[in-house]
Design an enzyme around this catalytic site. Sequence first.
Site, PDB file in Angstrom:
ATOM      1  CG  HIS A   1     -34.585 -10.996  32.183  1.00 42.03           C
ATOM      2  ND1 HIS A   1     -34.957 -12.144  32.836  1.00 42.03           N
ATOM      3  CD2 HIS A   1     -33.465 -11.313  31.483  1.00 42.03           C
ATOM      4  CE1 HIS A   1     -34.104 -13.115  32.555  1.00 42.03           C
ATOM      5  NE2 HIS A   1     -33.183 -12.626  31.728  1.00 42.03           N
TER       6      HIS A   1
ATOM      7  CD  GLU B   1     -39.049 -11.321  33.813  1.00 39.68           C
ATOM      8  OE1 GLU B   1     -37.979 -11.196  33.183  1.00 39.68           O
ATOM      9  OE2 GLU B   1     -39.096 -11.578  35.031  1.00 39.68           O
TER      10      GLU B   1
ATOM     11  CG  HIS C   1     -37.704 -15.060  33.845  1.00 33.31           C
ATOM     12  ND1 HIS C   1     -36.989 -14.080  34.489  1.00 33.31           N
ATOM     13  CD2 HIS C   1     -37.156 -16.238  34.241  1.00 33.31           C
ATOM     14  CE1 HIS C   1     -36.058 -14.633  35.256  1.00 33.31           C
ATOM     15  NE2 HIS C   1     -36.147 -15.947  35.120  1.00 33.31           N
TER      16      HIS C   1
ATOM     17  CD  GLU D   1     -34.446  -7.274  34.837  1.00 34.21           C
ATOM     18  OE1 GLU D   1     -35.676  -7.232  34.599  1.00 34.21           O
ATOM     19  OE2 GLU D   1     -33.883  -8.275  35.302  1.00 34.21           O
TER      20      GLU D   1
END
Length: 448
Positions: free
Chosen positions: A216, A89, A86, A308
Site C-alpha cells: 500500500h 497506491e 488500492h 505501507e
Amino acid sequence: MPNLPSAFLPLLLLCKFVAPVTFRHHRYDDLVRTLYKVHNQCPDITRLYHIGRSVKGRYLYVLEFSDHPGTHEALEPEVKYVGNMHGNEVLGRELLLQLSEFLCEEFRNRNQRILRLIQDTRIHILPSMNPDGYEVAAAQGPNTSGYLVGRNNANGVDLNRNFPDLNTYFYYNQKYGGPNHHLPLPDNWKSQVEPETRAVIQWIRSLNFVLSANMHGGAVVANYPYDKSLEHRFRGPHRSSSSPTPDDELFQTLAKVYSYAHGWMHQGWNCGDYFPDGITNGASWYSLSKGMQDFNYLHTNCFEITLELSCNKFPPQEELQREWLGNREALIQFLEQVHQGIKGMVLDENCNNLTGAVISVTGINHDVTSGERGDYFRLLLPGTYSVTAKAPGYDPKTMTVTVGPAGPTRVDFQLKRSTSGRAQGSRAKQSRIHRKKDLATKRHRGPA
C-alpha cells in the site's frame, strides 16, 4: 543438428535485446507487456497466468517464479506478493515489476542467492489487484490533488474492506471455544464480495500459501495483524489498543525483517508519523474491518503483513529508482523468511499422504493444516516446541522439536489409525459385505 542454431535464434535474439524494466509508471497495457517480456526472457522458471477479471474485464495477472513452474513440489513453500490493491497506491505495483525483472536477470546471471531462492521457493507476484482503479488514478495526471481518486474498484468499493469478516468469529471462539484456524466462510460469501476480491479468495484457497505481503501507500511502515481490534475503533486522534494474534512475536519479527532491510523504514519517523522500528500492529494504528491480511491468517495457512511503502501514494516517476533501491533487499529478505520454522510430511501407516491434517504447537493458539500432497509448513521463531499432528480417524502424535535460525527443521509425522477408527472401518466393511450378500440373494430369487 545443423538446424539447431536457427531454431534457437529467435529466443537468443529476444533474450539479447529485451531491455530491463524502466523506471516509469506502467498503465495496464504496459504492465501486461512487461510481464510477458519477463516471461519470454526466463521461460524455464516463470509462468504467467491470471486468477480472474476486474469489474471492467481486465485480467488479474500473476507471474510465478519456480524451477518447476505450474507445479507444487512437496515441501517447497508457496509465497506471494500483492500490489496495487488500492488503485491510487501505485509504488507496490512498480516495485513488483522491478522485482520480476530483477529475479529473472539475476537468475540468468547465476546469482547463487537468487538461484537458491527460486529452486527452493514457489513465488507468485500479482502486481495489480485493482487495475480499474489504477487507470482512473493514472488518468488524473501528476499535478492534481485527488488524494482518493482511483482508490476503490470500478464499483466504488474499497477492496481492503471487502473480505468476509472472520475476526468476529475468532474473537467469539477465543472467548467461548471453537476453531482457531481455517474459519469457515458464509454460505453466500461470493455474492457479498467484488470480482477482484472473489478472484483473490479463490486463488489463496487453491494454493497452500505460507507467507505473503500486500503493498500500500500513504505511510512508510510494516503493518502486521490483527487489523481489527476487539472494540473496532476507527482511526482518530487516539490510536486503538493493540490486537495481537497468537503469533504476535513471529509477526513482529517478519515486519522487522522488512523494516530493517529497507533503506529508511526502520528509522520510524516517516510521513509526519512515528512507528518504533518502523512496524505497527494494525489495530494499534487504526482498526480496519474485513481486511485482507486478517482474512489470510484466519482462513488459510498464510501469514500476511501489509507494507505501507511511500508517503506519496502516486510518487513522481523520478522517485521510482530511489524507491526500488530502498526496497530491493527488503523484498528479497522477506521472501527468504518462508524458510524458517518447521516443515514435513504427514503420512498414514501405509505411507499415504494425509491431506488436511492439523498441526498444533503447544502455547500458540493457531493451527495450520497439511496440503494436498500431505506436506505442511509452520513458521516459527528459533526455540523448542511441542508439536502435535492429528487427523480424523488417527491417533495424534506429539514430538518435541528444536528450531534453529539457519533454516526449517524437517519434522515428519506418521499417524496410526485409531482403535475406534479401525473398529468403525471394520463395521463399515462388514455392513458393505452384508448388503452385497442381500442384493445377490434377491437377484438369485428373482422378482417377488
